[in-house]
Write a protein that holds these residues in place. Sequence first.
Motif, PDB file in Angstrom:
ATOM      1  N   GLY A 113       0.832  -1.204   0.000  1.00 43.06           N
ATOM      2  CA  GLY A 113       0.000   0.000   0.000  1.00 43.06           C
ATOM      3  C   GLY A 113       0.863   1.249   0.000  1.00 43.06           C
ATOM      4  N   THR A 114       2.052   1.152   0.574  1.00 41.23           N
ATOM      5  CA  THR A 114       2.947   2.302   0.699  1.00 41.23           C
ATOM      6  C   THR A 114       3.284   2.907  -0.661  1.00 41.23           C
ATOM      7  OG1 THR A 114       3.904   1.253   2.639  1.00 41.23           O
ATOM      8  CG2 THR A 114       5.176   3.040   1.657  1.00 41.23           C
ATOM      9  N   ASN A 197      -5.719   3.052  11.277  1.00 41.99           N
ATOM     10  CA  ASN A 197      -4.502   2.970  12.082  1.00 41.99           C
ATOM     11  C   ASN A 197      -4.148   4.408  12.461  1.00 41.99           C
ATOM     12  OD1 ASN A 197      -1.928   2.737  13.107  1.00 41.99           O
ATOM     13  ND2 ASN A 197      -0.999   1.910  11.239  1.00 41.99           N
ATOM     14  N   ASP A 234      -7.164   5.218   1.938  1.00 41.52           N
ATOM     15  CA  ASP A 234      -6.232   4.141   2.271  1.00 41.52           C
ATOM     16  C   ASP A 234      -7.023   3.043   2.999  1.00 41.52           C
ATOM     17  OD1 ASP A 234      -4.282   2.510   3.302  1.00 41.52           O
ATOM     18  OD2 ASP A 234      -3.222   4.073   4.401  1.00 41.52           O
ATOM     19  N   TYR A 237      -6.723  -1.788   5.890  1.00 39.39           N
ATOM     20  CA  TYR A 237      -7.276  -2.733   6.888  1.00 39.39           C
ATOM     21  C   TYR A 237      -8.722  -3.133   6.577  1.00 39.39           C
ATOM     22  CZ  TYR A 237      -3.114  -1.415   9.453  1.00 39.39           C
ATOM     23  OH  TYR A 237      -1.806  -1.197   9.811  1.00 39.39           O
ATOM     24  N   SER A 268      -3.983  -2.852  -0.137  1.00 40.14           N
ATOM     25  CA  SER A 268      -2.736  -3.558   0.183  1.00 40.14           C
ATOM     26  C   SER A 268      -3.032  -5.026   0.461  1.00 40.14           C
ATOM     27  CB  SER A 268      -2.124  -2.920   1.435  1.00 40.14           C
ATOM     28  OG  SER A 268      -1.167  -3.786   2.001  1.00 40.14           O
ATOM     29  N   SER A 270      -0.802  -6.770   2.017  1.00 36.72           N
ATOM     30  CA  SER A 270       0.070  -7.091   3.152  1.00 36.72           C
ATOM     31  C   SER A 270      -0.718  -7.758   4.274  1.00 36.72           C
ATOM     32  CB  SER A 270       0.734  -5.826   3.691  1.00 36.72           C
ATOM     33  OG  SER A 270       1.456  -5.189   2.674  1.00 36.72           O
ATOM     34  N   LYS A 271      -1.806  -7.090   4.682  1.00 40.04           N
ATOM     35  CA  LYS A 271      -2.622  -7.635   5.768  1.00 40.04           C
ATOM     36  C   LYS A 271      -3.715  -8.557   5.236  1.00 40.04           C
ATOM     37  CE  LYS A 271      -0.834  -3.887   7.843  1.00 40.04           C
ATOM     38  NZ  LYS A 271      -0.055  -2.865   7.153  1.00 40.04           N
ATOM     39  N   ARG A 279       5.294  -7.423  -0.665  1.00 39.33           N
ATOM     40  CA  ARG A 279       5.167  -6.086  -1.254  1.00 39.33           C
ATOM     41  C   ARG A 279       4.221  -6.081  -2.452  1.00 39.33           C
ATOM     42  NH1 ARG A 279       4.941  -4.111   2.232  1.00 39.33           N
ATOM     43  NH2 ARG A 279       5.353  -2.033   1.471  1.00 39.33           N
TER      44      ARG A 279
HETATM   45  C1  PLP Z   1      -2.514   2.967   7.553  1.00 42.01           C
HETATM   46  C2  PLP Z   1      -1.656   2.141   6.691  1.00 42.01           C
HETATM   47  N1  PLP Z   1      -1.662   2.363   5.379  1.00 42.01           N
HETATM   48  C3  PLP Z   1      -0.921   1.656   4.537  1.00 42.01           C
HETATM   49  C4  PLP Z   1      -0.106   0.658   4.998  1.00 42.01           C
HETATM   50  C5  PLP Z   1       0.657  -0.018   3.920  1.00 42.01           C
HETATM   51  O1  PLP Z   1       1.327  -1.111   4.194  1.00 42.01           O
HETATM   52  P1  PLP Z   1       2.144  -1.944   3.114  1.00 42.01           P
HETATM   53  O2  PLP Z   1       2.967  -1.007   2.332  1.00 42.01           O
HETATM   54  O3  PLP Z   1       2.947  -2.855   3.959  1.00 42.01           O
HETATM   55  O4  PLP Z   1       1.148  -2.649   2.268  1.00 42.01           O
HETATM   56  C6  PLP Z   1      -0.044   0.374   6.371  1.00 42.01           C
HETATM   57  C7  PLP Z   1       0.837  -0.651   6.933  1.00 42.01           C
HETATM   58  O5  PLP Z   1       1.100  -0.752   8.085  1.00 42.01           O
HETATM   59  C8  PLP Z   1      -0.846   1.140   7.242  1.00 42.01           C
HETATM   60  O6  PLP Z   1      -0.847   0.935   8.556  1.00 42.01           O
END
Ligand code: PLP
Length: 425
Positions: A113-114, A197, A234, A237, A268, A270-271, A279
């Motif tokens: 997501g970053t 978050n 974003d 989650y 993302s 990731s989660k 990635r």
């Molecule tokens: C609020 C938020 N946005 C985006 C991300 C993006 O994470 P990643 O780049 O690991 O997918 C995270 C990861 O902790 C997050 O907490």
Amino acid sequence: MREYILVQGNGRNIPKEDGIFGINMRAKKMIEEKGQGEVVNGTIGALLDDDGNLLVLDSVTKVYGDMKPEEYAAYAPIGGTPKFKKVLKRAAFGDFVPEDHGLFSEAVATPGGTGGIRNGISNYSAPGDYVLTSDWHWSPYATIAGEIGRRIATFETFVPGSGGELEFSVSNLMDRVEEILLKQNTLVVILNTPAHNPTGYSISEATWGEIIEGLSQILRIEGYEKKAIALYVDVAYIDFAGDEALYRKFLRVFEKCHERLLPIIGYSFSKTLTMYGMRCGGSICLAKSKDVAEEFRQAMEFSSRGSWSNSPRLPQEIVTKIYGDEKLLERVVLERKEIRDLLLERGKAFEKKGKEIGLPMVPYDGGFFVSIPHDNPKEVCRLLEEDGIFLVPLAKGIRVSVASISKEICKSIPEAILEKIKKLV
Ligand SMILES: Cc1ncc(COP(=O)(O)O)c(C=O)c1O
């Protein structure tokens, strides 16, 4: 002391070590000295089981083993493989079909997501611009903005409602947007929802309606004809908030956007597929015209080329395999529900105990974290560390990762936190 500069600060404040990393090191040191059972590490941003092991979806990891080099060794196209782009939309949107709502969508793969946040900021703001987000926010937003010469501005996100409970302030958001747009022509607004978050807050459908109406109204102000807003949503989650279809219902609100208000959904894996290290993620725009959607795709791909080139191919192929096999996808979704239920039970247990004893909390709905507002979070966290409880002090309070501690601990630490807060009064 060196008399010459090698690393340029460029307006950034580069710390000696990452704040959370430092807390983790102290937690690990105490575990060595006192033993695992004496320490609570509520700092980790990953979903762990009750023994502190990373929770990984078996149905997903099985797919890794079946992959053949010819499927993943080559470069992926810059914007992602065509199949992955389709799958990305399905993963992010569920049953929501943008075209049925008069919206044009284009998807671009990013490393996690970053990557999408980085390229969203770089393309929809100018050097020196402010990027607006909530005062409670994921701190890498500021790191990313600073890296590319932008600055983060915030709005006071939660204010007490008539019943005294903290509520999302749409008017504070609108005031800041209007103010910043007086000085710059485009503005990136980042909202992280559902299961924000660091607070666990989710913007309701009704509040989403007010946000879209408010932003669209600002763009209709006389003299604002050249102003535009990119609304970066974003949803990192989204699959850890609750029912997956229910938490995607807000997407239909975007059909009401002004044509100069461009929602971009940042997803993302990731989660959502426990693929943190792979990635994999992407951004999808929901534009009112084909032209704006096409411009989004071109610009985001161009920025990918100029930052990390193409995103990793292996996770794109894994995700494509999962979504191409309905039975497998069903297993993944079921398995994810199990770990989500575990997480939500923890969060609710913390919330229930907190309410019983009168611990102030930002409204928690779901996700990995809960937050306690406080004006001296560093000192509260320092006192808690003396008792072996490691949490993260933020600008406006304390973050507890319910993702990394057991339900039993979620029931017990609200009292420990309240005790330290009372000590400081
Ligand atoms: C609020 C938020 N946005 C985006 C991300 C993006 O994470 P990643 O780049 O690991 O997918 C995270 C990861 O902790 C997050 O907490």
